[in-house]
Design a protein around this motif. Structure first.
Motif, mmCIF file in Angstrom:
data_model
loop_
_atom_site.group_PDB
_atom_site.id
_atom_site.type_symbol
_atom_site.label_atom_id
_atom_site.label_comp_id
_atom_site.label_asym_id
_atom_site.label_seq_id
_atom_site.Cartn_x
_atom_site.Cartn_y
_atom_site.Cartn_z
ATOM 1 N N SER A 165 19.819 13.296 30.120
ATOM 2 C CA SER A 165 21.315 13.067 30.270
ATOM 3 C C SER A 165 21.434 13.796 31.668
ATOM 4 O O SER A 165 22.848 13.340 31.763
ATOM 5 N N PHE A 166 20.682 15.155 31.188
ATOM 6 C CA PHE A 166 21.616 15.794 32.648
ATOM 7 C C PHE A 166 20.546 15.355 34.185
ATOM 8 O O PHE A 166 21.642 15.834 34.926
ATOM 9 N N MET A 167 19.666 15.009 34.201
ATOM 10 C CA MET A 167 20.165 14.267 35.323
ATOM 11 C C MET A 167 20.581 12.707 35.900
ATOM 12 O O MET A 167 20.469 12.579 36.729
ATOM 13 N N MET A 168 20.872 12.135 34.281
ATOM 14 C CA MET A 168 21.959 10.773 34.760
ATOM 15 C C MET A 168 23.611 12.098 34.938
ATOM 16 O O MET A 168 24.005 11.172 36.479
ATOM 17 N N SER A 169 23.541 12.757 34.905
ATOM 18 C CA SER A 169 24.699 13.765 35.400
ATOM 19 C C SER A 169 24.540 13.862 36.694
ATOM 20 O O SER A 169 25.670 13.884 37.270
ATOM 21 N N ILE A 170 23.008 14.979 37.008
ATOM 22 C CA ILE A 170 23.338 14.492 38.054
ATOM 23 C C ILE A 170 23.551 13.206 39.468
ATOM 24 O O ILE A 170 24.054 13.933 40.501
ATOM 25 N N PHE A 171 22.443 12.758 38.793
ATOM 26 C CA PHE A 171 22.503 11.657 39.760
ATOM 27 C C PHE A 171 24.005 10.749 40.315
ATOM 28 O O PHE A 171 23.952 9.891 41.314
ATOM 29 N N ILE A 172 24.160 10.340 39.378
ATOM 30 C CA ILE A 172 25.816 9.626 39.105
ATOM 31 C C ILE A 172 26.684 10.702 39.955
ATOM 32 O O ILE A 172 27.516 10.373 40.660
ATOM 33 N N PHE A 173 27.091 11.902 38.771
ATOM 34 C CA PHE A 173 28.171 12.536 39.157
ATOM 35 C C PHE A 173 29.388 11.481 38.920
ATOM 36 O O PHE A 173 30.557 11.425 39.923
ATOM 37 N N ALA A 174 30.183 11.012 37.948
ATOM 38 C CA ALA A 174 31.163 10.535 38.100
ATOM 39 C C ALA A 174 31.314 9.988 36.518
ATOM 40 O O ALA A 174 30.187 9.139 35.819
ATOM 41 N N GLY A 175 32.103 11.052 36.214
ATOM 42 C CA GLY A 175 32.611 10.764 34.420
ATOM 43 C C GLY A 175 32.784 9.104 33.782
ATOM 44 O O GLY A 175 32.066 9.121 32.720
#
Lengths: 228, 109
Positions: A41-51
């Motif tokens: 989940s955190f990797m997804m948030s770091i890579f995409i960073f768009a809620g």
């Protein structure tokens, strides 16, 4: 870069982030509740960073949608960044290429809104934008991480995943100020209710967004014709 | 979806998002958005928000199966009214979650 302007940007965006904290936590929580590990989940948030696109990505990945549908849906949701990029380009171009790349990565709705508002009276919008963007990034990632860690502990019966549409709802309501926007939102919402559970390969969301966008364009043409 | 495909998907989405965000910022030469594209993009954000809200309020999803969720719909409607009049995220949040918990504990649906 001007340090004072960066701090000013961070200070002035802070009140807007009251909404980003529950949104980030809900997205983190939703991600682990959908079956992804905290690390994934955190990797997804770091890579995409768009809620919004992170939510759509989690939602589609957890239902085994084909990967091109996941990518196309996220891309469609993030298309708005093209407009933002074109708008902030004139005052960001003075910064170095490295900083410009970072500012592109960290661009958000919040930072865009606060930096491009008419009442800005500072001296260096690039630094202001950078300061605001860094704070948004920090607040989002820490809220997301908190949500994803504590999401595992909170019992399912609390239905905390419902906090996510509540945050979306809150961000949608202020946009309902023109007839065209109301038409676009109504058509997109109705289409989502009709298409999301029934269209194959989880393509309902992408179809609904397109229906809403085209309805908005049609409404604009219709209402403009009425005004002339 | 296996781990490799998951990370490839996430990486591609991140890359596309970065390309959109950086399209007019990262290149040294300044470019402008065409009026036609700007016209088309205008209603994408509101449509995306509305579609995501409706899909998550109207249905409960489990293992790819969607079920209509009357308790979430009722709580969502209440939250909408509060968001519209109060313009306060905390109030929206409290009323929405509170209504859902109340409806679930009453077992009306």
């Amino acid at each position: 870069m001007h340090k004072k302007e960066m701090i000013l940007g961070a200070k002035q965006i802070a009140p807007l982030l009251i909404g980003a904290i529950p949104f980030g936590m809900s997205t983190g929580l939703y991600s682990v509740e959908s079956g992804f590990s905290v690390f994934e989940s955190f990797m997804m948030s770091i890579f995409i960073f768009a809620g919004a696109s992170q939510v759509a990505t989690v939602s589609l990945l957890s239902t085994d949608a084909p990967f091109w549908i996941v990518i196309a849906t996220a891309a469609l949701i993030n298309l708005r960044f093209l407009i933002y990029s074109a708008t902030v380009s004139p005052f960001i171009h003075k910064a170095s290429r490295g900083l410009r790349t970072f500012m592109a990565y960290a661009m958000t709705d919040h930072a865009f809104i606060i930096t491009t508002r008419e009442k800005y009276t500072g001296q260096d919008r690039a630094s202001y934008f950078l300061g605001a963007s860094i704070l948004v990034w920090l607040v989002w990632q820490s809220s997301f991480l908190l949500g994803s860690i504590f999401g595992k502990i909170i019992p399912d019966s609390w239905s905390l995943e419902f906090s996510l549409p509540l945050v979306f709802l809150f961000f949608t309501v202020p946009l309902l100020k023109s007839k065209e926007n109301i038409v676009a939102a109504s058509v997109a919402a109705t289409s989502a209710i009709i298409f999301v559970p029934f269209l194959p390969i989880q393509s309902g969301l992408i179809v609904s967004i397109l229906c809403g966008a085209f309805a908005g364009i049609a409404a604009k043409k219709f209402f403009n014709k009425g005004r002339t | 979806m296996d781990d490799t495909l998951f990370y490839i998907t996430v990486f591609i989405i991140g890359l596309i998002t970065l390309i959109f965000r950086g399209a007019f910022i990262v290149p040294d030469k300044a470019h402008h958005l065409s009026n036609k594209l700007e016209f088309f993009l205008e209603y994408i954000p509101i449509s995306a928000m509305a579609a995501l809200t409706a899909a998550h309020v109207f249905y409960t999803q489990s293992g790819g199966v969607y079920e209509v969720a009357p308790d979430k719909i009722a709580a969502g409607l209440l939250a909408f009214i509060v968001a519209y009049f109060s313009k306060n995220i905390l109030a929206t949040f409290i009323v929405g979650m509170g209504a859902l918990w109340a409806l679930q504990s009453l077992g009306l649906f």
